[in-house]
Design a protein around this motif. Structure first.
Motif, short mmCIF file in Angstrom:
data_model
loop_
_atom_site.label_atom_id
_atom_site.label_comp_id
_atom_site.label_asym_id
_atom_site.label_seq_id
_atom_site.Cartn_x
_atom_site.Cartn_y
_atom_site.Cartn_z
N ARG A 108 0.78 -1.26 -0.03
CA ARG A 108 0.01 0.06 -0.02
C ARG A 108 0.70 1.21 0.13
O ARG A 108 1.97 1.14 0.31
CB ARG A 108 -0.93 0.16 1.08
N GLY A 109 0.25 2.32 -0.55
CA GLY A 109 1.04 3.58 -0.37
C GLY A 109 2.48 3.41 -1.06
O GLY A 109 2.20 3.11 -2.45
N LEU A 110 3.30 4.13 -0.90
CA LEU A 110 4.50 4.35 -1.42
C LEU A 110 5.19 2.80 -1.76
O LEU A 110 5.86 2.66 -3.06
CB LEU A 110 5.58 4.78 -0.74
N PHE A 111 4.79 1.83 -1.02
CA PHE A 111 5.23 0.31 -1.70
C PHE A 111 4.61 -0.13 -2.90
O PHE A 111 5.18 -0.81 -3.43
CB PHE A 111 4.75 -0.63 -0.41
N GLY A 112 3.52 0.60 -3.02
CA GLY A 112 2.76 -0.08 -4.35
C GLY A 112 3.06 0.99 -5.58
O GLY A 112 2.60 0.50 -6.60
N ASN A 113 3.84 1.74 -5.40
CA ASN A 113 4.36 2.87 -6.49
C ASN A 113 5.04 1.96 -7.71
O ASN A 113 5.73 1.07 -7.24
CB ASN A 113 5.41 3.77 -5.96
N GLU A 114 4.83 2.42 -8.94
CA GLU A 114 5.31 1.50 -9.90
C GLU A 114 7.10 1.72 -9.81
O GLU A 114 7.69 0.43 -10.29
CB GLU A 114 4.89 2.06 -11.42
N THR A 115 7.65 2.53 -9.60
CA THR A 115 8.88 2.76 -9.30
C THR A 115 9.48 1.76 -8.39
O THR A 115 10.50 1.20 -8.44
CB THR A 115 9.37 4.12 -9.08
N ALA A 116 8.62 1.76 -7.11
CA ALA A 116 8.98 1.04 -6.13
C ALA A 116 9.05 -0.59 -6.37
O ALA A 116 9.75 -1.31 -6.38
CB ALA A 116 8.24 1.10 -4.62
N LYS A 117 8.07 -0.91 -7.31
CA LYS A 117 7.86 -2.34 -7.74
C LYS A 117 8.99 -2.77 -8.66
O LYS A 117 9.47 -3.98 -8.72
CB LYS A 117 6.45 -2.46 -8.44
N SER A 118 9.27 -2.02 -9.53
CA SER A 118 10.32 -2.30 -10.66
C SER A 118 11.73 -2.21 -9.87
O SER A 118 12.60 -2.91 -10.67
CB SER A 118 10.37 -1.23 -11.79
N SER A 119 11.99 -1.72 -8.81
CA SER A 119 13.22 -1.48 -8.31
C SER A 119 13.54 -2.45 -6.81
O SER A 119 14.32 -2.57 -6.32
CB SER A 119 13.58 0.04 -7.85
N ARG A 120 12.42 -3.46 -6.84
CA ARG A 120 12.58 -4.45 -5.66
C ARG A 120 13.83 -5.21 -5.71
O ARG A 120 14.32 -5.51 -4.84
CB ARG A 120 11.39 -5.17 -5.51
N LYS A 121 14.18 -5.57 -7.19
CA LYS A 121 15.37 -6.45 -7.03
C LYS A 121 16.60 -5.66 -7.68
O LYS A 121 17.45 -6.57 -7.79
CB LYS A 121 14.98 -7.77 -8.02
N THR A 122 16.46 -4.47 -8.06
CA THR A 122 17.70 -3.92 -8.51
C THR A 122 18.07 -2.78 -7.57
O THR A 122 19.41 -2.39 -7.84
CB THR A 122 17.09 -3.07 -9.70
N MET A 123 17.66 -2.68 -6.40
CA MET A 123 18.31 -1.63 -5.28
C MET A 123 18.67 -2.70 -4.09
O MET A 123 18.09 -3.86 -3.89
CB MET A 123 17.42 -0.81 -5.09
N LEU A 124 19.73 -2.11 -3.47
CA LEU A 124 19.74 -2.97 -2.06
C LEU A 124 18.47 -2.78 -1.30
O LEU A 124 17.96 -1.71 -1.09
CB LEU A 124 20.91 -2.14 -1.30
N PRO A 125 18.43 -3.90 -0.78
CA PRO A 125 17.15 -3.84 0.25
C PRO A 125 17.07 -2.52 1.16
O PRO A 125 15.86 -1.92 1.33
CB PRO A 125 17.02 -5.13 1.03
N ALA A 126 17.84 -2.46 1.81
CA ALA A 126 17.87 -1.14 2.95
C ALA A 126 17.79 0.05 2.18
O ALA A 126 17.02 1.04 2.59
CB ALA A 126 19.24 -1.08 3.62
N GLU A 127 18.42 0.25 1.05
CA GLU A 127 18.23 1.42 0.13
C GLU A 127 16.83 1.48 -0.50
O GLU A 127 16.28 2.69 -0.33
CB GLU A 127 19.18 1.44 -0.93
N TRP A 128 16.29 0.45 -0.68
CA TRP A 128 15.02 0.54 -1.20
C TRP A 128 13.88 0.80 -0.04
O TRP A 128 13.02 1.78 -0.40
CB TRP A 128 14.63 -0.88 -1.53
N TRP A 129 14.15 0.46 1.33
CA TRP A 129 13.52 0.89 2.29
C TRP A 129 13.60 2.45 2.65
O TRP A 129 12.52 3.09 2.98
CB TRP A 129 13.45 -0.10 3.70
N ASP A 130 14.77 2.84 2.44
CA ASP A 130 15.17 4.49 2.72
C ASP A 130 14.36 5.26 1.61
O ASP A 130 14.05 6.07 2.05
CB ASP A 130 16.66 4.47 2.45
#
Length: 586
Positions: A384-406
């Motif tokens: 939900r919210g920012l977690f469901g953003n298209e950019t967030a979805k596409s970068s789930r596996k291309t960013m470091l997990p901690a950076e993704w959360w940041d």
């Protein structure tokens, strides 16, 4: 002519010439102006003390040396090296202060990302363990509120010290070194699977013995050709007992079959070892799935024949459940966006959620903040919210997990803070082992009279400057797609050789094999898979292999205990003549 007065008779004697004064060989001495500086000046007094410049008419005293500095426009006072005392006192203190200032920017991040304290065991002059005191001092230096875990080896004294630390400091974990635990698993294979000196992992660092087997397997053809060639038979070694024994071993098909068995077993674990042994990218969010994938790959390598892979699973589970696995591993797995939104994510596993809330209770002591984290977890789970953003979805596996959360966890600040501290952790203490090289340069058996503080300062300066140099090299633009690793136990090329050798290996066939064309094959996950990709677009450090080459997901196949043909006779799918995996033969 002269008279010989002593003899009383007149006689003539040849005249003896007087010796002429010798000309000095010095190039600036009078009469020997061979110094190149004299071409540009005039000797004013004739003794070389004062030289007049042909260009500026300036007279320079103190001989030709100063005059040449005047020509060059430089000062004649050369560099004066520091004295022994200045080096060991003034300059060392100044360098320590510079390193302290350099580390200030990293200390600011401690509170946000948390810290892992990695340590080896130490003893004092009386061989008494000072391990606990060292840990206490390190925690005090970093700040207990910034320490999330202490990582050590799995020995009994380390475990006792870690448990004691957890009792006195309620907000941190003791975590055994994952690399050391995987090394013990490889050693258990040699001990418990009826091994007969094929490999001895305990005598090597981590997976070196298995990498040696990979090299042997890659050169199987050339080795067999060499031992059957006429050139070999004409050598002196060929007729010796050792030469005959090595020749017979190299030409024995059972050796190569056993090597393939070892690689089928060890290759998936070596890839996980490479994952956790990385010093650059945090592996906490990947080890849980990495071990699960390794087991599935081993099962696939043995054709899903339960009697072949079950003994290996028992060894892995024994170490994983009793030593390695900690609540932090499960919590990091649950919070890692690489896996959380995958179809086969273990969302209904109660043990994972128990470990998650156990970590939450320890790392977030404030009850009100824990409630907020609990209420924010569904937003992450359902995207939900920012977690469901298209950019967030596409970068789930291309960013470091901690950076993704940041970047995308701002709508859940309490959960974001907790998650970053978990996903920023390492799983191994092997990083502190690299400090031994700096220590050995400072302290040796012949050079061992340094005071303790001075020795600590030297190691502190040397190792931190080395790390800083790596960081600078890492940020430079490289012209190559990959940089070879100089790690102590594995390189990129070797890892690729593992994949190639394992993917193209076949066990020796015999008359009792079935007709399955894949019965003799085994596979390890693709080295180019994105399953363990922990961030794209980053340059690889020359000391650490890039983590984006880690194993891919292996979908589990239907389990079967045996395979029967039309006549009702059981054939082993991997053509091992109905042998158990533990049957190493020579």
């Amino acid at each position: 002519m002269s008279e010989n007065v002593g003899s009383g008779t007149g006689s003539s004697l040849p005249s003896i010439p007087r010796p002429t004064p010798a000309v000095s060989r010095r190039k600036n001495a009078t009469g020997n102006r061979s110094d190149i500086g004299w071409k540009h000046g005039i000797d004013v007094q004739g003794n070389g003390k004062k030289v007049k410049c042909n260009y500026c008419s300036k007279t320079i005293s103190r001989e030709i040396y100063r005059f040449k500095h005047n020509l060059a426009g430089t000062k004649d006072i050369g560099y004066k090296p520091p004295s022994y005392h200045e080096l060991r006192e003034t300059q060392l203190k100044k360098t320590v202060n510079n390193v302290d200032e350099m580390l200030t920017e990293f200390k600011v991040e401690w509170k946000r990302t948390g810290c892992s304290i990695m340590s080896d065991g130490w003893t004092d002059k009386k061989r008494r363990s000072i391990f606990v005191k060292m840990l206490e001092d390190a925690v005090e230096f970093v700040g207990e509120e910034n320490v999330v875990q202490i990582v050590t080896d799995n020995a009994a004294n380390y475990k006792a010290a870690g448990e004691r630390m957890m009792e006195t400091r309620k907000s941190l974990y003791w975590t055994p070194c994952a690399a050391h635990c995987i090394d013990l698993i490889l050693e258990d294979f040699e001990k418990k699977l009826k091994g007969k000196d094929l490999v001895r992992p305990g005598a090597t660092r981590f997976a070196t013995a298995y990498l040696t087997l990979t090299c042997l397997h890659d050169n199987k053809g050339p080795l067999m050709t060499m031992f059957t060639s006429a050139d070999w038979k004409t050598t002196k070694v060929a007729s010796t007992p050792e030469g005959i024994r090595v020749q017979n071993m190299a030409l024995d098909s059972r050796l190569w079959k056993n090597i393939v068995i070892c690689l089928k077993t060890a290759a998936p674990l070596i890839i996980v070892l490479r994952l956790v042994d990385s010093n650059e990218k945090p592996a906490m969010g990947f080890i849980f799935e990495g071990m699960r994938n390794a087991k599935e790959t081993i099962r696939t390598n043995f054709g899903c024949v339960k009697k072949s892979y079950e003994p290996i699973w028992e060894i892995i589970d024994g170490r994983w459940e009793s030593q390695l696995h900690r609540p932090l591993h499960a919590a990091a797995y649950y919070l890692n966006p690489h896996y959380h939104y995958e179809p086969n994510f273990m969302v209904d596993d109660a043990d994972i959620k128990i470990d998650l809330y156990s970590c939450l209770k320890k790392l977030v002591p404030n009850q009100e903040e824990r409630k907020k984290v609990g209420l924010q977890l569904p937003d992450f789970h359902y995207a939900r919210g920012l977690f469901g953003n298209e950019t967030a979805k596409s970068s789930r596996k291309t960013m470091l997990p901690a950076e993704w959360w940041d970047f995308y966890g701002d709508s859940c600040p309490e959960l974001k803070k907790f998650t970053i501290r978990v996903l920023s952790l390492t799983c191994s203490s092997s990083g502190c082992e690299h400090n031994w090289s700096a220590f050995k340069m400072v302290h040796t058996k012949r050079r061992n009279r340094l005071h303790q503080k001075k020795m600590n300062d030297l190691v502190y300066v040397m190792y931190n400057l080395k790390l800083k140099g790596k960081q600078i090299r890492k940020t430079q633009e490289l012209e190559f797609d990959a940089v070879h690793s100089d790690d102590e136990w594995i390189t990129e090329d070797v890892n690729e050789n593992i994949a190639e050798s394992v993917e193209h290996s076949h066990l020796p066939t015999n008359d009792n094999t079935n007709d399955d064309p894949n019965s003799n094959e085994f596979a390890i996950p693709s080295m180019n898979s994105n399953e363990f990709n922990m961030g794209e677009g980053e340059e690889e450090d020359e000391h650490v292999n890039d983590d984006e080459d880690f194993v891919g997901r292996v979908e589990p196949e239907a389990e079967r205990n045996d395979v029967s043909d039309e006549d009702g006779e059981d054939d082993d799918v991997d053509a091992m003549e109905d042998e158990d995996i533990g049957g190493f033969e020579f």
